[in-house]
Design a protein around this motif. Structure first.
Motif, PDB file in Angstrom:
ATOM      1  N   THR A  32      76.953 -69.331  92.342  1.00 38.51           N
ATOM      2  CA  THR A  32      75.728 -69.049  93.098  1.00 38.51           C
ATOM      3  C   THR A  32      74.884 -67.982  92.424  1.00 38.51           C
ATOM      4  O   THR A  32      73.646 -68.055  92.441  1.00 38.51           O
ATOM      5  CB  THR A  32      76.082 -68.604  94.526  1.00 38.51           C
ATOM      6  OG1 THR A  32      76.852 -69.627  95.155  1.00 38.51           O
ATOM      7  CG2 THR A  32      74.836 -68.325  95.346  1.00 38.51           C
ATOM      8  N   GLY A  33      75.510 -66.990  91.823  1.00 39.50           N
ATOM      9  CA  GLY A  33      74.791 -65.865  91.234  1.00 39.50           C
ATOM     10  C   GLY A  33      74.436 -66.027  89.775  1.00 39.50           C
ATOM     11  O   GLY A  33      73.986 -65.072  89.132  1.00 39.50           O
ATOM     12  N   VAL A  34      74.600 -67.231  89.232  1.00 42.69           N
ATOM     13  CA  VAL A  34      74.300 -67.475  87.813  1.00 42.69           C
ATOM     14  C   VAL A  34      72.838 -67.894  87.656  1.00 42.69           C
ATOM     15  O   VAL A  34      72.332 -68.713  88.425  1.00 42.69           O
ATOM     16  CB  VAL A  34      75.229 -68.574  87.245  1.00 42.69           C
ATOM     17  CG1 VAL A  34      74.801 -68.979  85.845  1.00 42.69           C
ATOM     18  CG2 VAL A  34      76.667 -68.075  87.231  1.00 42.69           C
ATOM     19  N   VAL A  35      72.164 -67.341  86.645  1.00 45.07           N
ATOM     20  CA  VAL A  35      70.801 -67.753  86.314  1.00 45.07           C
ATOM     21  C   VAL A  35      70.792 -68.359  84.916  1.00 45.07           C
ATOM     22  O   VAL A  35      71.584 -67.978  84.052  1.00 45.07           O
ATOM     23  CB  VAL A  35      69.805 -66.574  86.386  1.00 45.07           C
ATOM     24  CG1 VAL A  35      69.769 -65.994  87.793  1.00 45.07           C
ATOM     25  CG2 VAL A  35      70.157 -65.489  85.380  1.00 45.07           C
ATOM     26  N   THR A  36      69.894 -69.328  84.701  1.00 44.06           N
ATOM     27  CA  THR A  36      69.730 -69.951  83.394  1.00 44.06           C
ATOM     28  C   THR A  36      68.561 -69.291  82.669  1.00 44.06           C
ATOM     29  O   THR A  36      67.487 -69.082  83.250  1.00 44.06           O
ATOM     30  CB  THR A  36      69.453 -71.456  83.546  1.00 44.06           C
ATOM     31  OG1 THR A  36      70.560 -72.060  84.213  1.00 44.06           O
ATOM     32  CG2 THR A  36      69.275 -72.120  82.187  1.00 44.06           C
ATOM     33  N   VAL A  37      68.786 -68.946  81.393  1.00 41.12           N
ATOM     34  CA  VAL A  37      67.765 -68.258  80.610  1.00 41.12           C
ATOM     35  C   VAL A  37      67.461 -69.064  79.343  1.00 41.12           C
ATOM     36  O   VAL A  37      68.320 -69.804  78.845  1.00 41.12           O
ATOM     37  CB  VAL A  37      68.223 -66.835  80.240  1.00 41.12           C
ATOM     38  CG1 VAL A  37      68.374 -65.981  81.491  1.00 41.12           C
ATOM     39  CG2 VAL A  37      69.528 -66.859  79.448  1.00 41.12           C
ATOM     40  N   PRO A  38      66.249 -68.943  78.787  1.00 38.80           N
ATOM     41  CA  PRO A  38      65.870 -69.712  77.597  1.00 38.80           C
ATOM     42  C   PRO A  38      66.419 -69.073  76.324  1.00 38.80           C
ATOM     43  O   PRO A  38      65.689 -68.426  75.563  1.00 38.80           O
ATOM     44  CB  PRO A  38      64.343 -69.680  77.637  1.00 38.80           C
ATOM     45  CG  PRO A  38      64.025 -68.384  78.303  1.00 38.80           C
ATOM     46  CD  PRO A  38      65.101 -68.170  79.324  1.00 38.80           C
ATOM     47  N   ALA A  39      67.702 -69.239  76.088  1.00 43.66           N
ATOM     48  CA  ALA A  39      68.350 -68.649  74.922  1.00 43.66           C
ATOM     49  C   ALA A  39      69.583 -69.465  74.576  1.00 43.66           C
ATOM     50  O   ALA A  39      70.213 -70.061  75.462  1.00 43.66           O
ATOM     51  CB  ALA A  39      68.750 -67.200  75.211  1.00 43.66           C
ATOM     52  N   PRO A  40      69.940 -69.512  73.292  1.00 42.08           N
ATOM     53  CA  PRO A  40      71.192 -70.181  72.914  1.00 42.08           C
ATOM     54  C   PRO A  40      72.392 -69.369  73.368  1.00 42.08           C
ATOM     55  O   PRO A  40      72.327 -68.137  73.439  1.00 42.08           O
ATOM     56  CB  PRO A  40      71.108 -70.247  71.392  1.00 42.08           C
ATOM     57  CG  PRO A  40      70.241 -69.090  71.016  1.00 42.08           C
ATOM     58  CD  PRO A  40      69.237 -68.959  72.132  1.00 42.08           C
ATOM     59  N   THR A  41      73.461 -70.046  73.673  1.00 40.94           N
ATOM     60  CA  THR A  41      74.681 -69.366  74.120  1.00 40.94           C
ATOM     61  C   THR A  41      75.233 -68.468  73.013  1.00 40.94           C
ATOM     62  O   THR A  41      75.367 -68.890  71.856  1.00 40.94           O
ATOM     63  CB  THR A  41      75.737 -70.393  74.533  1.00 40.94           C
ATOM     64  OG1 THR A  41      75.234 -71.140  75.637  1.00 40.94           O
ATOM     65  CG2 THR A  41      77.043 -69.720  74.921  1.00 40.94           C
ATOM     66  N   THR A  42      75.539 -67.241  73.364  1.00 35.70           N
ATOM     67  CA  THR A  42      76.104 -66.294  72.402  1.00 35.70           C
ATOM     68  C   THR A  42      77.476 -66.751  71.935  1.00 35.70           C
ATOM     69  O   THR A  42      78.290 -67.233  72.728  1.00 35.70           O
ATOM     70  CB  THR A  42      76.205 -64.899  73.045  1.00 35.70           C
ATOM     71  OG1 THR A  42      74.895 -64.463  73.423  1.00 35.70           O
ATOM     72  CG2 THR A  42      76.806 -63.889  72.079  1.00 35.70           C
ATOM     73  N   LEU A  43      77.726 -66.566  70.639  1.00 35.86           N
ATOM     74  CA  LEU A  43      79.015 -66.892  70.042  1.00 35.86           C
ATOM     75  C   LEU A  43      79.740 -65.607  69.675  1.00 35.86           C
ATOM     76  O   LEU A  43      79.143 -64.684  69.107  1.00 35.86           O
ATOM     77  CB  LEU A  43      78.839 -67.747  68.787  1.00 35.86           C
ATOM     78  CG  LEU A  43      78.044 -69.046  68.937  1.00 35.86           C
ATOM     79  CD1 LEU A  43      77.912 -69.728  67.579  1.00 35.86           C
ATOM     80  CD2 LEU A  43      78.716 -69.978  69.942  1.00 35.86           C
ATOM     81  N   ALA A  44      81.027 -65.546  69.992  1.00 28.99           N
ATOM     82  CA  ALA A  44      81.876 -64.418  69.586  1.00 28.99           C
ATOM     83  C   ALA A  44      82.920 -64.947  68.614  1.00 28.99           C
ATOM     84  O   ALA A  44      83.837 -65.670  69.017  1.00 28.99           O
ATOM     85  CB  ALA A  44      82.546 -63.783  70.800  1.00 28.99           C
TER      86      ALA A  44
END
Length: 310
Positions: free
Chosen positions: A74-86
């Protein structure tokens, strides 16, 4: 039993591995707070993950994984960015992390994005980890911290490679003190303590954090167990003997176990109660260390009982 809100990062770990006689990277869902949320759910608690996810296929995999693990979104937002890789490599069992992706998808949750009702309804709020280095999400964490009516738990989960120098380390140290001052529980690793306060032993760091306002401080020490400062004198709780192959997520599993215990039984009344709960959390971490990966290694209570039946 209520629920825990876990505010922090979710990303993709690329784990150092071998295939066909050569080095490869194995993809895994990761992020310290994500590991905590999944660990709470696996141990029978209810967890809601709060954070920002990218707008790509990898973010979709993270959402699917969390939903399958029983973690609320419920508290997740989608942002215009590629997923960070570790990118995660090892010298022995301990992982070394290098992060790729700009802007970091995990650090774009702003204070105005916060689901206030979700935070205000939580029995436990977790904040911490590398989102504290990103101004938008630090502001969101501060807002959540001020709104939370229940128990507040904090884990700095420091990643030295994300710190540009002494000034950024000093700024992070102040943030750690700020959150610790209002925390019912602070969990940090021995490496975190040594980096933040290099001239102090673990006992001194725990005592200081309690002086600024933390209720209980737990310092994890790997195979040496944990230091628990819950009363006048800190106590060392030993770790179980295990056959460790990968320590990824071990510290997160300690926090997950402690949050799950707080959800089940509330805040412990005595230092001895804390010691028993930390002993359980170290068994959870020991089992995590016997499997590769982080979130995928988080065990159930039944698995912990079977492994340490003696």
């Amino acid at each position: 039993m209520g629920y825990a809100v876990v505010l922090g990062e979710a990303l993709i770990d690329l784990l150092d591995a071998e295939s066909g006689g050569g080095p490869v990277f194995r993809q895994a869902i990761g992020g310290g707070p994500l590991n905590v949320a999944v660990g709470v759910a696996r141990l029978g608690g209810t967890a809601e993950f709060v954070g920002s996810l990218g707008d790509d296929v990898l973010a979709g995999r993270i959402r699917t994984f969390l939903a399958a693990a029983g973690v609320g979104l419920t508290g997740v937002v989608t942002v215009p960015a590629p997923t960070t890789l570790a990118v995660t490599t090892h010298t022995g069992a301990e992982p070394d992390f290098r992060f790729y992706g700009e802007p970091p998808s995990y650090g774009l949750l702003a204070a105005d994005d916060l689901d206030v009702a979700l935070v205000e309804g939580a029995d436990v709020l977790y904040c911490g980890s590398i989102v504290l280095l990103r101004p938008p999400t630090l502001a969101a964490a501060r807002r959540a911290w001020s709104l939370a009516p229940g128990l507040r738990v904090f884990d700095p989960n420091v990643r030295p490679r994300l710190l540009s120098g002494p000034a950024e380390l000093a700024a992070l140290r102040q943030v750690v003190v700020e959150f610790a001052a209002g925390a019912h529980l602070v969990k940090l690793s021995g490496a975190d303590a040594a980096l933040l306060w290099p001239d102090e032993p673990a006992e001194g760091v725990a005592a200081y954090l309690r002086e600024v306002g933390a209720g209980t401080v737990v310092v994890t020490l790997g195979a040496d167990g944990a230091l628990v400062a819950a009363g006048p004198d800190p106590v060392r709780v030993p770790a179980p003997t295990v056959h460790a192959v990968d320590a990824t997520g071990a510290g997160d599993s300690v926090m997950a176990a402690l949050v799950a215990e707080l959800l089940a039984d509330g805040e412990p009344g005595t230092p001895d109660d804390w010691h028993r709960r930390v002993a359980f959390a170290l068994r959870v971490a020991g089992l995590v260390c016997e499997s590769p990966g982080g979130a995928v290694a988080m065990p159930t209570r039944d698995a912990v009982r079977r492994r340490f039946a003696d």
